[in-house]
Design a protein around this motif. Structure first.
Motif, PDB file in Angstrom:
ATOM      1  N   THR A  83       8.263  -1.061   2.170  1.00 25.30           N
ATOM      2  CA  THR A  83       7.788   0.311   1.942  1.00 25.30           C
ATOM      3  C   THR A  83       6.514   0.305   1.113  1.00 25.30           C
ATOM      4  OG1 THR A  83      10.117   0.801   1.766  1.00 25.30           O
ATOM      5  CG2 THR A  83       8.614   2.605   1.403  1.00 25.30           C
ATOM      6  N   ARG A 113      14.444   4.231  -3.258  1.00 26.53           N
ATOM      7  CA  ARG A 113      15.784   4.297  -2.669  1.00 26.53           C
ATOM      8  C   ARG A 113      16.237   2.930  -2.214  1.00 26.53           C
ATOM      9  NH1 ARG A 113      16.021   8.869   1.575  1.00 26.53           N
ATOM     10  NH2 ARG A 113      15.434  10.701   0.388  1.00 26.53           N
ATOM     11  N   PHE A 114      15.277   2.028  -2.033  1.00 25.91           N
ATOM     12  CA  PHE A 114      15.610   0.737  -1.443  1.00 25.91           C
ATOM     13  C   PHE A 114      15.464  -0.378  -2.464  1.00 25.91           C
ATOM     14  CE2 PHE A 114      13.228   3.294   1.680  1.00 25.91           C
ATOM     15  CZ  PHE A 114      14.306   3.685   2.437  1.00 25.91           C
ATOM     16  N   ILE A 132       5.043   7.627  -4.003  1.00 24.22           N
ATOM     17  CA  ILE A 132       5.582   6.476  -3.289  1.00 24.22           C
ATOM     18  C   ILE A 132       6.867   5.999  -3.959  1.00 24.22           C
ATOM     19  CG2 ILE A 132       4.104   4.790  -4.485  1.00 24.22           C
ATOM     20  CD1 ILE A 132       5.468   4.625  -0.925  1.00 24.22           C
ATOM     21  N   VAL A 153       9.977   7.688  -2.681  1.00 21.98           N
ATOM     22  CA  VAL A 153      10.459   7.178  -1.400  1.00 21.98           C
ATOM     23  C   VAL A 153      10.986   5.754  -1.547  1.00 21.98           C
ATOM     24  CG1 VAL A 153       9.809   6.639   0.954  1.00 21.98           C
ATOM     25  CG2 VAL A 153       8.841   8.634  -0.156  1.00 21.98           C
ATOM     26  N   PHE A 193       2.817   1.568   2.206  1.00 26.89           N
ATOM     27  CA  PHE A 193       2.015   2.512   1.434  1.00 26.89           C
ATOM     28  C   PHE A 193       0.619   1.941   1.188  1.00 26.89           C
ATOM     29  CE2 PHE A 193       0.601   4.018  -2.773  1.00 26.89           C
ATOM     30  CZ  PHE A 193       0.422   5.343  -2.444  1.00 26.89           C
TER      31      PHE A 193
END
Lengths: 301, 313
Positions: free
Chosen positions: A102, A93-94, A87, A90, A106
């Motif tokens: 995100t 990135r933010f 996780i 992914v 998850f």
């Protein structure tokens, strides 16, 4: 009465591991993550499956242990770390709202899998009869023995985290949280440092989950829902993040508050709701008057 | 080969007979109805998120106040349904107004950080959820209405309640679209999301606009909440999942495009229908959040969002 006190000690021990893990991510890394309960749940389920063996899940008899407790504990930590790595790849990135969403997503995915993949986790029925821990000839049965076990786990994990907080790694996380661009200009990789913090937090919370599963001997997915993630975040924000004294204060206050309500003589039917209302209001007022929490060094941004 | 089988629709509890293709059509029709509801929710959430730059977590509790008010009006005051619904929406508008006055305005005055506002908003959600649970209990409550009749459109049947949901939802969406496109106040509100500091410079009332945004969002949430309360009913703990659906619709569709929010809402609802058809209703949540993560990774600006230049961010 003694058992009750030991029960509180066990709970405080488990939640202090969780609070110090999220402190690494939120307090030092500056990332508000709502998915600690997912790692906690993964730890609990992996520990349980390693202990009872998947083949026996179809039947109701789950008492025969197939792997030893230390192995299950290590397996849980590995699974938690792996989930955090996935996780993290992914989500990192933010920043800001996207990161929060995100991690929230998850958390919901993990909960949904635990709840609906009945062949693996028996879904809403939960798994009961989880074998009690035993290692090196020590059978953990009594509550005081559990307190000792959780105490040992704390004595192993927390000093490692404390050292990490003060190591160059922790300091670089702090630099990233204060000013990411400036820190990166000094050669600190935000992605790598945040990812490492995430994986460490995931492993530690998975261990906490394994301890929880072996303590209550019954787990079902509702213990690892979004609500639990919010609770973990709020106990960190309540006590304060970014240092060592904050999280433990938050844990003690948040665990003992419902017990205090019980002694006031609140009827059991409304006590859980009143407790939640109190902690909702506490969050609002805290964010208004003391965004750093009771004893924190860092206010979330 | 035509497969005969029977399935109970999760939302309406209606038994569906017929061949598999008809089932898909039926589920898609239900998806369109849900899509209208999701789109209204997405508008309510997106308006606040886009213009006031607040992640409105408290909305998950706020939009349940109207259906419960309507429920209370029918149960305790014996009000007719239409009056109860109007009362409910009025309660939603009031709740939105109060949320801005009592929660967001003090935080805005303090220049609180976005994360602090979000956590405080989460706190309000927890308070509202538990107050509703204390007042009305944890069971599902449906606003008292007559028995739904079934209307057939070829192979597809919809209940009269679903038709009301779809019509009211679409009217709300279209009305808001016209307003955003043509009314000066809404244009200013839209611009506020880009640069709040410029609103007072132009001599426009920033605080009043913020207040209007939250009030309007409360009203829109009230419409969606009452429509949900009419059909499947509401329970105090359902707010968070609907909020997440609204947030996913806004982010997946594109934050800067009104059409994107609507598209996001419909796509999510239709996707859920397809999941029900292909797999099972239990994997709906999984699909929603897989969409969220997929869109964020591959198209961070949203499906029809506009990519901004670096210096605009």
């Amino acid at each position: 009465m003694e058992n009750y006190l030991f029960h509180l000690v066990v709970l405080i021990g488990i939640y202090s591991i969780l609070a110090y893990s999220i402190n690494l991510v939120t307090g030092y890394g500056g990332l508000l993550a709502f998915c600690l309960a997912a790692f906690y749940g993964i730890g609990a389920y992996v520990h349980t499956l390693l202990r009872v063996g998947n083949s026996r899940l179809a039947s109701d008899l789950l008492f025969s242990a197939s792997t030893s407790f230390p192995v299950a504990l290590i397996g849980a930590a590995m699974a938690g770390g792996l989930a955090a790595l996935l996780i993290g790849l992914v989500a990192l990135r933010f920043r800001g709202d996207f990161f929060v969403l995100t991690t929230l997503g998850f958390q919901m995915i993990v909960f949904s899998v635990l709840y609906n993949w009945t062949e693996l986790s028996r879904g809403a029925f939960g798994i009961y009869g989880i074998p009690r821990p035993s290692m090196f000839g020590w059978q953990v049965r009594q509550s005081w023995e559990y307190s000792l076990l959780v105490g040992i786990a704390n004595a192993v994990i927390l000093p490692v985290l404390f050292v990490l907080y003060r190591s160059p790694f922790g300091l670089s996380l702090k630099a990233l949280r204060e000013n990411e661009r400036a820190a990166e200009s000094l050669g600190i990789s935000a992605f790598r440092q945040h990812l490492s913090a995430f994986v460490i937090a995931g492993m530690c919370s998975a261990v906490a989950g394994a301890l929880f599963a072996s303590y209550v001997t019954y787990i079902d997915p509702t213990s690892f829902s979004l609500r639990e993630s919010i609770f973990i975040v709020s106990l960190l924000l309540f006590g304060g993040s970014g240092n060592i004294r904050g999280p433990i204060l938050g844990v003690i206050v948040m665990i003992l508050l419902p017990e205090a309500l019980r002694f006031v003589g609140m009827p059991n039917t409304i006590a859980p709701n009143v407790r939640e209302i109190i902690y909702g209001f506490a969050l609002v007022f805290l964010m208004y008057w003391r965004p750093k929490g009771l004893a924190g060094d860092y206010a979330v941004r | 080969m035509i497969l005969e089988f029977e399935l109970t629709d999760q939302k309406s509890g209606i038994k569906i007979h017929g061949p598999r293709m008809n089932l898909l059509l039926q589920l898609l029709a239900n998806g369109m109805v849900n899509g209208a509801l999701f789109a209204v929710l997405a508008c309510a959430f997106g308006l606040v998120y886009r213009s006031a730059r607040v992640f409105h977590m408290a909305f998950a509790g706020l939009f349940l106040i109207p259906p419960y008010s309507a429920y209370a009006a029918t149960e305790w005051l014996k009000a007719p349904v239409w009056m109860a619904i109007l009362l409910g929406i009025a309660a939603g508008v009031g709740a939105g107004y109060l949320a801005e006055r009592l929660l967001y305005r003090p935080f805005h005055r303090r220049n609180a950080t976005p994360a602090a506002v979000m956590v405080a908003s989460l706190g309000v959600f927890i308070v509202l959820e538990n107050c509703l649970a204390l007042l009305f209990g944890n069971e599902l409550r449906t606003i008292e209405r007559g028995l739904a009749t079934r209307v057939m459109f070829g192979p597809v049947g919809l209940t009269s309640i679903q038709l009301v949901q779809f019509t009211v939802g679409m009217l709300t969406i279209v009305g808001l679209a016209i307003a955003i496109r043509n009314v000066m106040v809404f244009k200013a509100i839209w611009a506020m999301g880009d640069e709040p500091g410029l609103i007072p410079v132009l001599g426009l009332p920033l605080m009043r606009y913020r207040n209007l945004v939250f009030t309007l969002s409360g009203g829109l949430g009230g419409i969606a909440g009452c429509l949900i309360g009419l059909d499947v009913g509401v329970d105090p703990h359902m707010g968070m999942s609907y909020l997440l659906i609204a947030a996913v619709a806004v982010l997946a569709g594109g934050i800067d495009r009104y059409g994107g929010w609507i598209l996001g809402g419909f796509i999510l609802a239709l996707l859920q229908s397809v999941i029900v058809w292909k797999f099972s209703a239990k994997w709906m949540d999984l699909a929603t959040f897989a969409v969220l993560i997929g869109v964020l990774v591959f198209r961070p600006q949203g499906i029809i969002g506009l990519r901004r230049r670096l210096e605009e961010e």
